[in-house]
Design an enzyme around this catalytic site. Structure first.
Site, mmCIF file in Angstrom:
data_model
loop_
_atom_site.group_PDB
_atom_site.id
_atom_site.type_symbol
_atom_site.label_atom_id
_atom_site.label_comp_id
_atom_site.label_asym_id
_atom_site.label_seq_id
_atom_site.Cartn_x
_atom_site.Cartn_y
_atom_site.Cartn_z
ATOM 1 N N ASP A 182 54.318 76.818 59.471
ATOM 2 C CA ASP A 182 55.336 77.520 58.692
ATOM 3 C C ASP A 182 56.247 78.264 59.664
ATOM 4 O O ASP A 182 55.815 78.614 60.763
ATOM 5 C CB ASP A 182 54.628 78.519 57.754
ATOM 6 C CG ASP A 182 55.391 78.725 56.452
ATOM 7 O OD1 ASP A 182 56.539 78.264 56.361
ATOM 8 O OD2 ASP A 182 54.833 79.349 55.531
ATOM 9 N N LYS A 194 58.470 74.645 49.911
ATOM 10 C CA LYS A 194 58.101 74.001 51.176
ATOM 11 C C LYS A 194 56.586 73.991 51.381
ATOM 12 O O LYS A 194 55.999 72.945 51.653
ATOM 13 C CB LYS A 194 58.793 74.709 52.365
ATOM 14 C CG LYS A 194 60.308 74.609 52.308
ATOM 15 C CD LYS A 194 60.971 75.286 53.480
ATOM 16 C CE LYS A 194 60.749 76.780 53.517
ATOM 17 N NZ LYS A 194 61.333 77.493 52.353
ATOM 18 N N THR A 195 55.973 75.169 51.229
ATOM 19 C CA THR A 195 54.513 75.243 51.390
ATOM 20 C C THR A 195 53.833 74.349 50.354
ATOM 21 O O THR A 195 52.888 73.615 50.664
ATOM 22 C CB THR A 195 54.039 76.702 51.248
ATOM 23 O OG1 THR A 195 54.704 77.486 52.233
ATOM 24 C CG2 THR A 195 52.545 76.826 51.427
ATOM 25 N N THR A 251 63.164 78.048 57.175
ATOM 26 C CA THR A 251 64.259 78.527 56.339
ATOM 27 C C THR A 251 65.555 78.535 57.149
ATOM 28 O O THR A 251 66.617 78.815 56.618
ATOM 29 C CB THR A 251 63.975 79.970 55.859
ATOM 30 O OG1 THR A 251 63.567 80.740 56.982
ATOM 31 C CG2 THR A 251 62.890 79.995 54.811
ATOM 32 N N ARG A 309 60.086 80.379 42.982
ATOM 33 C CA ARG A 309 59.246 81.580 43.149
ATOM 34 C C ARG A 309 59.729 82.707 42.234
ATOM 35 O O ARG A 309 58.921 83.417 41.643
ATOM 36 C CB ARG A 309 59.219 82.044 44.606
ATOM 37 C CG ARG A 309 58.401 83.325 44.778
ATOM 38 C CD ARG A 309 58.250 83.776 46.218
ATOM 39 N NE ARG A 309 57.388 82.924 46.983
ATOM 40 C CZ ARG A 309 57.720 82.382 48.152
ATOM 41 N NH1 ARG A 309 58.910 82.612 48.673
ATOM 42 N NH2 ARG A 309 56.872 81.610 48.788
HETATM 43 N N1 LIG Z 1 59.129 71.895 42.576
HETATM 44 C C1 LIG Z 1 58.212 72.778 42.181
HETATM 45 N N2 LIG Z 1 57.462 72.538 41.083
HETATM 46 C C2 LIG Z 1 56.565 73.450 40.664
HETATM 47 N N3 LIG Z 1 56.328 74.633 41.258
HETATM 48 C C3 LIG Z 1 57.037 74.918 42.356
HETATM 49 C C4 LIG Z 1 57.998 74.008 42.872
HETATM 50 N N4 LIG Z 1 58.562 74.548 43.968
HETATM 51 C C5 LIG Z 1 57.980 75.744 44.140
HETATM 52 N N5 LIG Z 1 57.060 75.980 43.175
HETATM 53 C C6 LIG Z 1 56.270 77.207 43.027
HETATM 54 O O1 LIG Z 1 57.044 78.282 43.566
HETATM 55 C C7 LIG Z 1 56.248 79.139 44.358
HETATM 56 C C8 LIG Z 1 56.855 79.249 45.729
HETATM 57 O O2 LIG Z 1 56.833 77.998 46.396
HETATM 58 P P1 LIG Z 1 56.464 77.844 47.942
HETATM 59 O O3 LIG Z 1 55.463 78.881 48.333
HETATM 60 O O4 LIG Z 1 56.085 76.438 48.173
HETATM 61 O O5 LIG Z 1 57.869 78.156 48.591
HETATM 62 P P2 LIG Z 1 58.306 78.072 50.124
HETATM 63 O O6 LIG Z 1 59.499 77.182 50.191
HETATM 64 O O7 LIG Z 1 57.142 77.728 50.972
HETATM 65 O O8 LIG Z 1 58.778 79.566 50.409
HETATM 66 P P3 LIG Z 1 58.779 80.375 51.822
HETATM 67 O O9 LIG Z 1 59.989 79.912 52.596
HETATM 68 O O10 LIG Z 1 58.926 81.811 51.399
HETATM 69 O O11 LIG Z 1 57.487 80.101 52.498
HETATM 70 C C9 LIG Z 1 54.847 78.550 44.316
HETATM 71 O O12 LIG Z 1 54.091 79.260 43.371
HETATM 72 C C10 LIG Z 1 55.018 77.137 43.847
HETATM 73 O O13 LIG Z 1 53.947 76.757 43.076
HETATM 74 MG MG LIG Z 2 56.065 78.882 52.323
#
Ligand SMILES: Nc1ncnc2c1ncn2[C@@H]1O[C@H](COP(=O)(O)OP(=O)(O)OP(=O)(O)O)[C@@H](O)[C@H]1O
Ligand SMILES: [Mg+2]
Length: 351
Positions: free
Chosen positions: A124, A79-80, A173, A232
Site C-alpha cells: 500500500d 484499491k485495498t 493515491t 468509503r
Molecule cells: N467497488 C466496490 N464495491 C463494493 N465495496 C467497495 C467498492 N470499493 C470500495 N468498497 C468499500 O469501500 C471501503 C473502502 O475501500 P478500500 O479500503 O478498498 O479503499 P482504498 O482505495 O484502499 O482506500 P485508501 O487509498 O484509503 O487505502 C471498503 O469498505 C470497501 O469494502
Molecule cells: Mg487501502
C-alpha cells in the site's frame, strides 16, 4: 493477514470529517465487514473489472502467477479491496505491507525472501517506499532475485537469493509520484475513478443487506448523492443512518430519515459539509466571489491551508463549485446558487 496500522492512523483534521475519503478511527476494521471477496461482488468500474478478469483468467490458464498489478486512484475507491479480491480469486495468500512501514531496504528483503511461490505481496502507498527499498524491489519484480547483505562495514558481502515467482500488487493515491522505472515493472495498471450515483446506490444497497438495514424508496439514492463518488464515504454515511434507525427504533429507513440523519452531521444535499460551506461562504461574502488566495481563505475559515487545499478543494472543483485561477480561488455561479445567493454581475467575465 497482517494489517499495517501505520497506513491508517491519521489523527489529522481530514480524518475527523464525516465526508473525508480517508478512514476514521476504527474504520479499517469495520471496512472489513463490507469488503466484497470476489470480483463479482465488486460494484461498478465495469471496464476495470473486465480487464482484471481477463488478466486473471489468462494467468490461471497459463498456470503461472499473474504479472504485477498497480492500483491507482484517490482514497476510498477500492484499491485495498481489489487487492484482496485478486488474491482470493487466485486462491493464494496475501502479505500486506506499505511504503511507510518499510524503513530500510532490509525490511523489504526479509519480506521478499519469505514469500511462497504464487503469493501476493500487497504494498500500500507504494509511492512512499524509501529509495533503497525501491531499487531492491525493481530487481525482485523483474528478476525474482534479492541481494541479501551479510555482515556490516567493509567485510559485508551480498548474497544473491533466488525468489519463487510471486505477484506484487502496489496501491497508490499519487501515481505521479512513482518513479517511471517502478511504474514500468507493472504488467497492468488499474485506474480507479470516482463512482457515479447509480453505482453508489447499488453499493449502499449491498452494504445495507450486510449490515441488516432495511432501506425504503429513495433512501439509498439520498445517501449516494451525498457520498462524493467514494465507496468509503457511502459506507460511512450508511453506518450513521443505521445509528439513526437504531436510536429511533425504525424497522426500515426512508429518504426523509436519511436526510434528517445526515443533516444532523451537517452534510448537505450535494455532500458538502460544514467546512466546504464555510469555504464557499468566505469567498462569496468576504470577497464578493473571489479571486482570493489560499492562505487568506484558510485563515478566514480557521483551517490549515493544506486541509483546505487537499480536502475541500478537489471535490469543490470537481463538482464545479470552485475554480482555481492564477489570481486565486473563485466561486462559480453554482456555488452562489447553492448558498441561495445571486452572483455578482461581473464574475463570469473573469473567464
Ligand atoms: N467497488 C466496490 N464495491 C463494493 N465495496 C467497495 C467498492 N470499493 C470500495 N468498497 C468499500 O469501500 C471501503 C473502502 O475501500 P478500500 O479500503 O478498498 O479503499 P482504498 O482505495 O484502499 O482506500 P485508501 O487509498 O484509503 O487505502 C471498503 O469498505 C470497501 O469494502
Ligand atoms: Mg487501502
Amino acid at each position: 493477514m497482517e494489517y499495517d496500522a501505520q497506513t491508517n492512523t491519521g489523527a489529522n483534521e481530514e480524518s475527523l470529517r464525516m465526508v473525508s475519503a480517508a478512514p476514521i478511527g476504527n474504520e479499517p476494521v469495520s471496512d472489513e465487514e463490507l469488503r466484497p471477496h470476489a470480483l463479482d461482488g465488486f460494484i461498478g468500474q465495469p471496464l476495470l473489472k473486465a480487464q482484471l478478469q481477463l488478466f486473471l483468467d489468462a494467468a490461471r490458464k497459463r498456470e503461472v502467477p499473474p504479472d504485477h498489478i498497480l492500483l491507482a486512484g484517490p482514497p476510498g475507491l477500492g484499491k485495498t479491496t481489489l487487492a484482496m479480491i485478486v488474491a482470493n480469486e487466485l486462491g493464494v495468500p496475501i502479505r500486506v505491507t506499505s511504503g511507510p512501514a518499510i524503513q530500510h531496504a532490509g525490511d523489504l528483503a526479509s519480506i521478499l525472501s519469505s514469500l511462497d511461490a504464487g503469493e501476493v505481496l500487497f504494498i500500500d502507498e507504494i509511492h512512499r517506499l524509501p529509495r533503497p527499498a525501491e531499487e531492491l524491489l525493481y530487481i525482485a519484480m523483474e528478476d525474482f532475485r534479492v541481494d541479501v547483505m551479510v555482515g556490516k562495514g567493509p567485510g559485508a558481502t551480498s548474497i544473491p537469493l533466488t525468489l519463487p515467482r510471486f505477484t506484487v500488487i502496489g496501491a497508490t493515491t499519487r501515481e505521479g509520484m512513482l518513479p517511471s522505472p517502478l511504474r514500468a515493472r507493472f504488467g497492468f495498471t488499474a485506474h480507479l475513478d470516482f463512482y457515479p450515483h447509480e453505482e453508489l446506490e447499488k453499493l449502499i444497497e449491498r452494504s445495507a443487506d450486510v449490515l441488516g438495514v432495511k432501506l425504503d424508496g429513495q433512501a439509498a439514492h439520498e445517501m449516494a448523492v451525498r457520498s462524493r463518488g467514494t465507496p468509503r464515504i457511502a459506507n460511512r454515511l450508511l453506518r450513521r443512518v443505521r445509528d439513526w434507525a437504531i436510536v429511533h427504533d425504525l424497522d426500515s429507513v426512508g429518504p426523509d430519515d436519511v436526510k434528517s440523519a445526515l443533516e444532523l452531521y451537517q452534510i448537505d444535499a450535494e455532500g458538502l459539509d460544514r467546512l466546504d460551506i464555510a469555504v464557499l461562504n468566505a469567498i462569496v461574502t468576504h470577497f464578493n466571489g473571489g479571486p482570493v488566495g489560499l492562505n487568506t481563505l484558510s485563515a478566514i475559515v480557521g483551517e490549515e491551508s493544506e486541509t483546505v487545499e487537499t480536502v475541500c478543494e478537489p471535490y469543490l472543483v470537481r463538482e464545479g463549485f470552485l475554480v482555481r485561477t492564477p489570481k486565486g480561488r473563485v466561486a462559480t455561479d453554482k456555488a452562489w446558487a447553492h448558498l441561495g445567493l445571486t452572483p455578482r454581475e461581473d464574475v463570469s467575465k473573469l473567464f
